[in-house]
Design a protein around this motif. Structure first.
Motif, mmCIF file in Angstrom:
data_model
loop_
_atom_site.group_PDB
_atom_site.id
_atom_site.type_symbol
_atom_site.label_atom_id
_atom_site.label_comp_id
_atom_site.label_asym_id
_atom_site.label_seq_id
_atom_site.Cartn_x
_atom_site.Cartn_y
_atom_site.Cartn_z
ATOM 1 N N GLU A 145 0.633 -0.982 0.038
ATOM 2 C CA GLU A 145 0.059 0.216 -0.090
ATOM 3 C C GLU A 145 0.779 1.293 0.054
ATOM 4 O O GLU A 145 1.896 1.187 0.576
ATOM 5 C CB GLU A 145 -0.806 -0.049 1.203
ATOM 6 N N PHE A 146 0.581 2.167 -0.673
ATOM 7 C CA PHE A 146 1.268 3.280 -0.792
ATOM 8 C C PHE A 146 0.121 4.754 -0.590
ATOM 9 O O PHE A 146 -0.851 4.537 -1.504
ATOM 10 C CB PHE A 146 1.715 3.772 -2.215
ATOM 11 N N ARG A 147 0.166 5.525 0.364
ATOM 12 C CA ARG A 147 -0.680 6.716 0.701
ATOM 13 C C ARG A 147 0.154 7.944 0.545
ATOM 14 O O ARG A 147 1.164 7.963 1.187
ATOM 15 C CB ARG A 147 -1.323 6.330 1.976
ATOM 16 N N LEU A 148 -0.817 9.000 0.458
ATOM 17 C CA LEU A 148 -0.515 10.425 0.648
ATOM 18 C C LEU A 148 -1.501 10.937 1.647
ATOM 19 O O LEU A 148 -2.551 11.012 1.258
ATOM 20 C CB LEU A 148 -0.594 11.125 -0.860
ATOM 21 N N ILE A 149 -1.072 11.263 2.742
ATOM 22 C CA ILE A 149 -1.903 11.493 3.704
ATOM 23 C C ILE A 149 -1.864 13.002 4.122
ATOM 24 O O ILE A 149 -0.866 13.746 4.431
ATOM 25 C CB ILE A 149 -1.650 10.677 5.103
ATOM 26 N N LYS A 150 -2.972 13.808 3.958
ATOM 27 C CA LYS A 150 -3.028 15.149 4.480
ATOM 28 C C LYS A 150 -3.920 15.390 5.534
ATOM 29 O O LYS A 150 -5.081 14.795 5.674
ATOM 30 C CB LYS A 150 -3.729 15.804 3.283
ATOM 31 N N ASP A 151 -3.603 16.059 6.464
ATOM 32 C CA ASP A 151 -4.244 16.508 7.875
ATOM 33 C C ASP A 151 -5.087 17.516 7.445
ATOM 34 O O ASP A 151 -4.513 18.836 6.860
ATOM 35 C CB ASP A 151 -3.381 16.662 8.724
ATOM 36 N N VAL A 152 -6.433 17.443 7.700
ATOM 37 C CA VAL A 152 -7.332 18.770 7.559
ATOM 38 C C VAL A 152 -8.089 19.180 8.763
ATOM 39 O O VAL A 152 -8.490 18.060 9.522
ATOM 40 C CB VAL A 152 -8.292 18.200 6.552
ATOM 41 N N GLN A 153 -7.706 20.427 9.155
ATOM 42 C CA GLN A 153 -8.333 20.956 10.519
ATOM 43 C C GLN A 153 -9.644 21.917 9.987
ATOM 44 O O GLN A 153 -9.373 22.922 9.285
ATOM 45 C CB GLN A 153 -7.207 21.349 11.290
ATOM 46 N N PHE A 154 -10.731 21.618 10.835
ATOM 47 C CA PHE A 154 -11.706 22.673 10.500
ATOM 48 C C PHE A 154 -11.696 23.619 11.842
ATOM 49 O O PHE A 154 -11.675 23.578 12.822
ATOM 50 C CB PHE A 154 -12.987 21.792 10.492
#
Length: 134
Positions: A125-134
Motif C-alpha cells: 500500500e502507498f498513501r499520501l496523507i493530508k491532515d485537514v483541520q476545521f
C-alpha cells in the motif's frame, strides 16, 4: 438476522510498554472457547482459539516513522486452522500536515483438515496523507 450464532468465553491480557526516547510496544494474548452454529446450512462446531498480536512503534527519526508487527491465530477442537499476518510500515513527513506512507502486509492461512486449503497474500500500500483541520 443471518441465522447464525456464536457463544464463547474469552480470557485476554494486554501489555503496553512505552518510553519517550525509545518508542512503544504492544502485545496481546486472547484465548476463546465456545460454539458456533449456522442454522441456515446446519453447520455447527466447537472451537478453542489462541490469538497473539504484537506491534512495535520506534520513535520518529528525522521525520521518518516505522512500525512493524504481526498476529498469530490458531483454532483447535472441531476446527484445525492457523492464520498468520505481518506488516511493516514506513512514513515520511513531507510538511507538518502532509506525509507519504508505504506499507507491506503478508497473510498466511492453512486449514489442516483440508489438504489443499491454504493461501498466502502479499499486499503493498502507498498513501499520501493530508491532515485537514476545521
Amino acid at each position: 438476522d443471518i441465522n447464525s450464532r456464536a457463544e464463547y468465553n474469552v480470557l485476554s491480557g494486554e501489555l503496553n510498554l512505552s518510553r519517550p526516547d525509545k518508542g512503544r510496544l504492544t502485545a496481546t494474548y486472547s484465548y476463546f472457547v465456545g460454539t458456533y452454529e449456522n442454522r441456515s446450512d446446519n453447520t455447527s462446531y466447537e472451537f478453542a482459539d489462541h490469538v497473539i498480536t504484537g506491534h512495535i512503534y520506534p520513535v520518529e527519526w528525522r521525520k521518518v516513522t516505522v512500525d512493524f508487527g504481526g498476529t498469530w491465530y490458531r483454532s483447535k477442537r472441531d476446527q484445525d486452522m492457523e492464520k498468520m499476518s505481518g506488516d511493516f510500515g514506513l512514513a515520511y513527513m513531507l510538511m507538518p500536515t502532509l506525509q507519504i506512507e508505504g506499507r507491506y502486509r503478508v497473510f498466511n492461512f492453512d486449514n489442516f483438515l483440508v489438504s489443499n486449503e491454504y493461501y498466502t497474500a502479499n499486499i503493498f500500500e502507498f498513501r499520501l496523507i493530508k491532515d485537514v483541520q476545521f
